[in-house]
Design a protein around this motif. Sequence first.
Motif, PDB file in Angstrom:
ATOM      1  N   GLY A   1      28.535  58.085  53.933  1.00 19.89           N
ATOM      2  CA  GLY A   1      29.470  57.252  54.665  1.00 19.89           C
ATOM      3  C   GLY A   1      29.365  57.335  56.165  1.00 19.89           C
ATOM      4  N   LEU A   2      28.652  58.337  56.685  1.00 21.34           N
ATOM      5  CA  LEU A   2      28.544  58.484  58.142  1.00 21.34           C
ATOM      6  C   LEU A   2      27.497  57.554  58.727  1.00 21.34           C
ATOM      7  N   GLU A   3      26.349  57.493  58.086  1.00 22.40           N
ATOM      8  CA  GLU A   3      25.288  56.531  58.428  1.00 22.40           C
ATOM      9  C   GLU A   3      24.888  56.586  59.900  1.00 22.40           C
ATOM     10  N   GLY A   4      24.878  57.801  60.458  1.00 27.82           N
ATOM     11  CA  GLY A   4      24.397  57.979  61.825  1.00 27.82           C
ATOM     12  C   GLY A   4      25.348  57.531  62.917  1.00 27.82           C
ATOM     13  N   ARG A   5      26.561  57.138  62.580  1.00 30.43           N
ATOM     14  CA  ARG A   5      27.484  56.631  63.601  1.00 30.43           C
ATOM     15  C   ARG A   5      27.967  57.751  64.522  1.00 30.43           C
ATOM     16  N   PHE A   6      28.009  57.464  65.805  1.00 32.31           N
ATOM     17  CA  PHE A   6      28.524  58.413  66.794  1.00 32.31           C
ATOM     18  C   PHE A   6      28.972  57.653  68.028  1.00 32.31           C
ATOM     19  N   THR A   7      30.192  57.931  68.464  1.00 29.89           N
ATOM     20  CA  THR A   7      30.698  57.432  69.739  1.00 29.89           C
ATOM     21  C   THR A   7      31.388  58.593  70.426  1.00 29.89           C
ATOM     22  N   LEU A   8      30.983  58.888  71.631  1.00 27.05           N
ATOM     23  CA  LEU A   8      31.525  60.020  72.374  1.00 27.05           C
ATOM     24  C   LEU A   8      33.039  59.893  72.520  1.00 27.05           C
ATOM     25  N   GLY A   9      33.746  60.969  72.173  1.00 26.44           N
ATOM     26  CA  GLY A   9      35.193  60.983  72.317  1.00 26.44           C
ATOM     27  C   GLY A   9      35.946  60.241  71.238  1.00 26.44           C
ATOM     28  N   ARG A  10      35.287  59.887  70.148  1.00 21.86           N
ATOM     29  CA  ARG A  10      35.935  59.185  69.043  1.00 21.86           C
ATOM     30  C   ARG A  10      35.677  59.947  67.745  1.00 21.86           C
ATOM     31  N   LEU A  11      36.414  59.607  66.700  1.00 21.27           N
ATOM     32  CA  LEU A  11      36.126  60.184  65.390  1.00 21.27           C
ATOM     33  C   LEU A  11      35.585  59.109  64.464  1.00 21.27           C
ATOM     34  N   GLU A  12      34.939  59.528  63.395  1.00 20.26           N
ATOM     35  CA  GLU A  12      34.345  58.612  62.430  1.00 20.26           C
ATOM     36  C   GLU A  12      34.960  58.847  61.055  1.00 20.26           C
ATOM     37  N   VAL A  13      35.547  57.807  60.477  1.00 21.24           N
ATOM     38  CA  VAL A  13      36.109  57.892  59.129  1.00 21.24           C
ATOM     39  C   VAL A  13      35.006  57.585  58.124  1.00 21.24           C
ATOM     40  N   VAL A  14      34.812  58.482  57.159  1.00 22.56           N
ATOM     41  CA  VAL A  14      33.727  58.313  56.187  1.00 22.56           C
ATOM     42  C   VAL A  14      34.240  58.123  54.765  1.00 22.56           C
ATOM     43  N   HIS A  15      35.532  58.351  54.559  1.00 23.42           N
ATOM     44  CA  HIS A  15      36.106  58.197  53.223  1.00 23.42           C
ATOM     45  C   HIS A  15      37.572  57.841  53.392  1.00 23.42           C
ATOM     46  N   GLU A  16      38.051  56.831  52.658  1.00 21.51           N
ATOM     47  CA  GLU A  16      39.420  56.355  52.798  1.00 21.51           C
ATOM     48  C   GLU A  16      40.294  56.769  51.621  1.00 21.51           C
ATOM     49  N   GLY A  17      41.530  57.166  51.922  1.00 18.23           N
ATOM     50  CA  GLY A  17      42.511  57.505  50.908  1.00 18.23           C
ATOM     51  C   GLY A  17      43.875  57.639  51.547  1.00 18.23           C
ATOM     52  N   GLY A  18      44.919  57.567  50.743  1.00 18.34           N
ATOM     53  CA  GLY A  18      46.251  57.559  51.305  1.00 18.34           C
ATOM     54  C   GLY A  18      47.092  58.784  51.061  1.00 18.34           C
ATOM     55  N   ASP A  19      46.556  59.795  50.365  1.00 17.00           N
ATOM     56  CA  ASP A  19      47.375  60.952  50.004  1.00 17.00           C
ATOM     57  C   ASP A  19      47.376  62.058  51.061  1.00 17.00           C
ATOM     58  N   LEU A  20      46.235  62.313  51.661  1.00 15.48           N
ATOM     59  CA  LEU A  20      46.145  63.294  52.742  1.00 15.48           C
ATOM     60  C   LEU A  20      44.895  62.995  53.551  1.00 15.48           C
ATOM     61  N   VAL A  21      44.788  63.656  54.719  1.00 19.55           N
ATOM     62  CA  VAL A  21      43.618  63.452  55.568  1.00 19.55           C
ATOM     63  C   VAL A  21      42.909  64.786  55.758  1.00 19.55           C
ATOM     64  N   ILE A  22      41.587  64.746  55.698  1.00 19.90           N
ATOM     65  CA  ILE A  22      40.742  65.905  55.948  1.00 19.90           C
ATOM     66  C   ILE A  22      39.942  65.639  57.215  1.00 19.90           C
ATOM     67  N   LEU A  23      40.145  66.472  58.230  1.00 19.72           N
ATOM     68  CA  LEU A  23      39.354  66.402  59.462  1.00 19.72           C
ATOM     69  C   LEU A  23      38.285  67.479  59.397  1.00 19.72           C
ATOM     70  N   SER A  24      37.047  67.104  59.641  1.00 20.88           N
ATOM     71  CA  SER A  24      35.955  68.059  59.529  1.00 20.88           C
ATOM     72  C   SER A  24      35.054  67.982  60.753  1.00 20.88           C
ATOM     73  N   MET A  25      34.306  69.072  60.994  1.00 21.77           N
ATOM     74  CA  MET A  25      33.390  69.133  62.129  1.00 21.77           C
ATOM     75  C   MET A  25      32.107  69.837  61.707  1.00 21.77           C
ATOM     76  N   GLY A  26      30.962  69.282  62.072  1.00 19.67           N
ATOM     77  CA  GLY A  26      29.690  69.924  61.828  1.00 19.67           C
ATOM     78  C   GLY A  26      29.157  69.727  60.427  1.00 19.67           C
ATOM     79  N   SER A  27      28.130  70.506  60.074  1.00 11.83           N
ATOM     80  CA  SER A  27      27.424  70.306  58.814  1.00 11.83           C
ATOM     81  C   SER A  27      28.272  70.611  57.593  1.00 11.83           C
ATOM     82  N   VAL A  28      29.355  71.383  57.753  1.00 14.12           N
ATOM     83  CA  VAL A  28      30.240  71.652  56.630  1.00 14.12           C
ATOM     84  C   VAL A  28      30.982  70.385  56.198  1.00 14.12           C
ATOM     85  N   SER A  29      30.852  69.315  56.965  1.00 11.69           N
ATOM     86  CA  SER A  29      31.459  68.023  56.601  1.00 11.69           C
ATOM     87  C   SER A  29      30.923  67.522  55.266  1.00 11.69           C
ATOM     88  N   ALA A  30      29.707  67.921  54.902  1.00  9.57           N
ATOM     89  CA  ALA A  30      29.170  67.532  53.598  1.00  9.57           C
ATOM     90  C   ALA A  30      30.032  68.101  52.474  1.00  9.57           C
TER      91      ALA A  30
END
Length: 309
Positions: free
Chosen positions: A166-195
């Motif tokens: 879902g990431l597909e190489g997207r990057f914008t400085l100072g922004r976040l990238e949503v890779v999976h959508e759902g309405g129950d909770l949100v998971i914020l991740s950083m780095g290779s552990v995002s997999a």
Amino acid sequence: MRQAFVSTLCELAAADDRIILLTGDLGYMAMEPFRDRFPGRFINVGVAEQNLIGLATGLAEAGFRPYAYSIATFAALRPFEFIRNGPVLHRLPVRVVGMGMGFEYGPAGPTHHAVEDIAVLRTLPALTIVAPADSAQAATAIGATANRQGPVYYSLGKDDRLSVPGLEGRFTLGRLEVVHEGGDLVILSMGSVSAEATAAAGMLAAQGVRATVAIVSSFNPDPTEDVATLLGRFRSAITIEAQTVSGGLGAFASSVIATHGLSCRLKMLGVTSSPDGTSGSQYERWRKHGLDRASIVEQALTVLSPAWQ
């Protein structure tokens, strides 16, 4: 991400003869494509990381665009004062490249585990920090920040095969990238552990729990408004990082919740204990610190329980 880094840097160097690559006697079987193509712009300074940053600072002052490469702990922590007093105080375009984010040098032990570098370097507001989640995003991020006027720190992983769905190489400085959508909770991740975060979201979906997964890949500038907007939609959130929670992504998300008066409750997953003399593979370290997909699923179900809320 080593191959992505070297390939991207070769492309940039072909168009910009100011780019120089310096290494602290590291990068064998990885840096050769740049060395062979631009031998006059490749410098091995030896095992001398403070000198590495000092030389890079002088080269930047002279008009070059130096990239100083070493293992992340050696690139960020050992020469911290040189980074602060050189490229940061003088706003010079030095690029410090820290290889092996988190526990990627697993069996090498805690001297090589980069679990404090981002927290430490976030104390320098003039230093842009980039922590890509996979190789495709690393290539995009390195290209996107190549012409930034001030200093940049790249926290890179070693695994070029890792890909975050879902990431597909997207990057914008100072922004976040949503890779999976759902309405129950949100998971914020950083780095290779995002997999692991995206894998956990798939496991949660099989249990009827829908999680949004968003990736934070840069600080200074911080993705403050993006994170505030996202967390404002949820009652529960989890942060995941192969970093100390003090000063890292979890601390950042906590400050956003506090300063924006959000009602979202946060569970921080990260490194919360000091080294205990043991070592192991990256995945074993993730599991030990509760960062593997099974642990993330367990924590997600806990934060959604009536008892926690």
